[in-house]
Each structure stands twice: as structure tokens, then as C-alpha cells.
Write an enzyme that holds these catalytic residues in place. Structure first.
Site: not given
Length: 480
Positions: A167, A174, A245-246
Site C-alpha cells: 500500500r 494515524r 486508528d483507521n
């Protein structure tokens, strides 16, 4: 020529743990996103990218590491988070910009908790596709560079094949990184991380005096997050797991799980069947974005006063409302969009919800109103007094606009090819059988969602048509 580094190691050692990936066995290269590679200055050949993506071999300038962070998951703080199945390999430097390369499915790390650290092909393909889909819809997002498939068995709800993929992102920092440092009361490290983010993502803030620099950082993160979520809403995208956290500090769509694009427009649609209370329903995404920014603001209280934090949160609300109104007004073909249009848009969406109308095809048919193909619009909405009344209101609102301009504006904002879940599932099943061709074709088709090529229209016409009842509303779990 590739220029690799890992500048995340400049940060304090407790931010991460260096660890080698667990290589895939008998790895096959499923896809190499060459257009992305060219954009970020990667010139590895197929063998080199396969070795990198499978964890077999690393360029010497990479230092794979697992990041430590925490975050709020479904509203509850979890102190035990970190990279549990992925490793930050490093960065590629190109045209004075840095791009993170992150290997997902790399095996166990110190933060895996009870997980195996592996990824399955199903979830890897889903993330691989959605990054391209959102990117070409002009939604800020992370993207994937390459994908490998292995016959190794991995158990999720059933036995599946293992996969790994790389990715790319502006940064993998984050909201949860700042939450962690605030929780352990590490002010010095908090400042170091904030300066790191400014240098990488917000360099125009570097010359700001310290008294305003971090307030401006928080404000810009809030604004970028708001504008990103406004674009989600306008394209009918549901993230599914908006844990803090996303949430990317760069305002990019991040950490995909059970995502979905809307089929029939349902305001409170839940795409994640693990989300029993609907916390992350489509209708809640703007509020949860603000909630996550509030959590981030609480962490920034280490550096800022309450007024500065409140100003950043106010900026989220203002910029979300502006971006959403503009985006939805454009979809309806409205000129001179103003605050009075907010109620019209809301009423329109409520009627769409009540009528079980496909979100994307609604706008395709709306563009035919007052044209030689108007009968398609009439057939689409049916013999409904509510819609006849709506049509009168709409035409009154747009009567001062040129009809051709309105129709053209709707067409420009309307997507023909939408990555619906049933399409992703068909691609996944092909890949699981060892046929990667449809994935490669789809990666091309996603680049022109408003102008599907003849190959798509001729051979995969069902990808463009309204889905039938069995195809709609597929709910996925967090393992997706």
C-alpha cells in the site's frame, strides 16, 4: 532510478519495532500497478516487485518496521494497537515528494495480539481495487502498488489462500499515533511526531511560529478529513470501520475493511455486519469524522488550549457543510448553489430512500429529464405523485438554467462504472481460481468511470446495469 529510504526511523525508537516479513511460499504476482509506479518513481521489474511484495527480498535502503499506535475502536479506547499484520518498508522519494510503502499481510509482529499477521486473497483484492476506484473518483485515498498470491492456507471464516500487497500513502501516521503519545504523556515525542507530519504532509506550516504551528496542523487535518468524508457521501461510499486508528493524519481514505458503495439509496445503510449498532452507517460517517477529530483534538491538548481545539473542530463542520453542499448540488445539476438548496437535497435523498431507488442510476436517469429520452426517467421513478411533485420543485429550481448545461453537469458528475460489492466478489472468485485477467481489466476500467470502454460495455454489461435483489446490500465483516 529508485530512491528508497526509511525516514520514519528518525523518530524515537519506541515508535516502532524493526522486524523482517514472513515471506510467502510459492508467491505469484497477481498484479503490478504500473501507472501508480510511474507516478511515484518506482521502476522495479516484475521479478523485483514480486520479491518485494512477497517479502522474499528487500532493497538495502528499506528497514521494515511495525509502528506502535493506539486508538478508539467502536468508541472504546484500545491501548494495545499497532501494525499487527503490516510493515512499513520505507519510502520512495520522487520529484521532491515522499511516498510510504507498506507491506500488508507480512506476518506476525509484536502488535499482532492473537492474530497470525497474514492477509487473505479476498481482502487483499478488495483493498487493491478500492484504492483505484476512489482515486479516479477524486476522493483522497491510499492506493496499492502490487499484489501477490500464495497457496498457503489461512483460516478466517473458512480456509483461504494467503496474499500480501504493498500500500502507498503520503504517510501511515494515524490519529491513533497522537492518541498513544497523549495517553503516555510523552510531550517531547508528540512534538517530534507533529513536526515529522508537518515536514512530510504539511510543509507550508514549517515556517509558522510554534505558538500557531500545531494549532494550524490540527485545523488542516480536520479540514482535510471533513472534505474527504464529504466526497465519500457524494459518491455513495461507506467505509465501514471508522475507528480512530483507521484515520489518516493526511486526510486520505485508509484501512479498508467491509467497505461498500451504495446500491439502493438507504440513508442508514450499514455495510459492516459486525457493526450491530450502526455506529459507522452511511448516515453517521460525517458525525463520526467529527467525533474522531474531537478525539484527536483531545490528544492535541498536550500542546493547544481549548479555544484552538474548538476552532479546529469548527473548521471541520464549516468545511464539511460547504464541500457536501457543493458536491451534491453539482450531482443534481444545480447552478448558483446556496444554503436554500440544503433542504432540497435532504428532501430528495429522503424520497430516494423511501422509494428504494438506486443511488447511481437515479442521476443517470435525471440527466434525461427534458430530453428525447425522458421516458426512461419516467419509467425509472414510476407513477408516483411524490416524484411528480418533486419533479415540479426541481424544474422550478432549475428553470433559469440552460437545460443542456444542467444535463451536461449531471452527466459529468455521474459515474457509469461503480465498484459495487457484487462486482468485487466476481473479481475475487476469478483470482481465487488463478485467473487474474479480470482484475487487470478492472484496474484499467476504474480509471475512466464516467466513460466505460467498449470492452466493458460489451463483455461485462452486467457491471454497468442496476443489480438485482440478490446482488444488493451485501454486508461484510471486519475480516473482509
Amino acid at each position: 532510478m529508485n530512491h528508497f529510504t526509511n525516514h520514519y526511523r528518525q523518530l524515537p525508537s519506541h515508535f516502532y519495532q524493526v522486524i523482517s516479513p514472513e515471506p510467502l511460499i510459492d508467491a505469484r504476482l497477481v498484479h503490478y500497478n504500473r501507472s501508480l509506479a510511474a507516478e511515484i518513481g518506482i521502476d522495479l521489474n516484475d521479478q523485483q516487485i514480486r520479491q518485494l511484495t512477497s517479502g522474499e527480498a528487500m532493497p538495502e535502503d528499506f528497514t521494515p518496521l511495525a509502528q506502535k499506535y493506539t486508538g478508539h475502536q467502536f468508541g472504546y479506547y484500545n491501548p494495545d494497537l499497532g501494525d499487527g499484520r503490516g510493515l512499513l518498508l520505507g519510502q520512495t522519494l520522487h520529484n521532491d515528494r515522499s511516498w510510504d510503502l507498506h507491506l500488508k499481510g507480512a506476518g506476525m509482529t509484536p502488535f499482532s495480539r492473537r492474530g497470525d499477521g497474514r492477509a487473505v486473497l479476498r481482502s487483499a483484492v478488495r483493498e487493491y481495487l478500492i484504492g483505484e476506484a476512489l482515486h479516479y473518483l477524486n476522493v483522497p485515498t491510499t492506493r496499492c502498488l502490487s499484489l501477490c498470491h500464495s497457496p498457503e492456507p489461512v483460516y478466517r471464516e473458512k480456509i483461504e489462500n494467503r496474499a500480501s500487497y504493498i500500500r502507498t500513502a503520503k504517510t501511515h501516521v494515524r490519529f491513533g499515533h497522537f492518541e498513544w503519545l497523549a495517553e503516555i504523556n510523552d510531550r517531547a515525542s508528540f512534538i517530534q511526531l507533529a513536526d515529522y507530519v508537518i515536514e512530510l504532509v504539511y510543509p507550508h506550516l514549517a515556517d509558522e511560529p510554534e505558538s500557531t504551528r500545531y494549532a494550524e496542523l490540527l485545523r488542516e487535518v480536520c479540514i482535510n478529513t471533513a472534505q474527504m468524508i464529504a466526497k465519500w457521501q457524494a459518491v455513495g461510499f461507506c467505509h465501514g470501520v471508522m475507528n480512530s486508528d483507521n484515520m489518516s493524519i493526511a486526510g486520505e481514505t485508509f484501512d479498508f475493511g467491509p467497505y461498500a458503495f451504495l446500491d439502493d439509496f438507504k440513508i442508514h445503510y450499514i455495510c459492516n455486519h459486525s457493526d450491530s449498532e450502526g455506529r459507522y452507517a452511511y448516515s453517521q460517517q460525517p458525525n463520526i469524522g467529527l467525533w474522531n477529530c474531537q478525539v484527536l483534538g483531545q490528544a492535541f491538548a498536550m500542546l493547544l488550549d481549548s479555544k484552538q481545539i474548538e476552532q479546529a473542530l469548527d473548521a471541520y463542520v464549516i468545511h464539511y457543510n460547504q464541500a457536501y453542499l457543493q458536491a451534491m448540488g453539482n450531482k443534481f445539476g444545480l447552478a448558483d448553489i446556496n444554503e436554500n438548496d440544503r433542504d432540497f437535497i435532504a428532501d430528495s435523498l429522503i424520497l430516494m430512500d423511501q422509494s428504494d431507488i438506486d443511488f447511481h442510476h437515479f442521476f443517470k436517469k435525471l440527466a434525461l429529464l427534458e430530453s428525447e429520452r425522458e421516458q426512461q426517467w419516467n419509467d425509472f421513478i414510476g407513477d408516483s405523485k411524490a416524484w411528480r411533485d418533486w419533479q415540479q420543485t426541481y424544474l422550478a429550481r432549475t428553470e433559469k438554467q440552460q437545460r443542456e448545461h444542467r444535463q451536461r453537469q449531471i452527466q459529468q458528475q455521474t459515474v457509469d462504472f461503480v465498484l459495487r460489492n457484487h462486482i468485487a466478489q466476481e473479481i475475487i472468485e476469478n483470482c481465487e481460481s488463478g485467473d487474474y485477467q479480470l482484475l487487470a481489466q478492472t484496474m484499467q476500467w476504474l480509471q475512466t468511470p464516467n466513460n466505460p470502454p467498449s470492452e466493458l460495455q460489451n463483455n461485462y454489461r452486467h457491471f454497468l446495469e442496476q443489480p438485482n435483489a440478490a446482488m444488493k446490500g451485501i454486508a461484510l465483516s471486519c475480516s473482509s
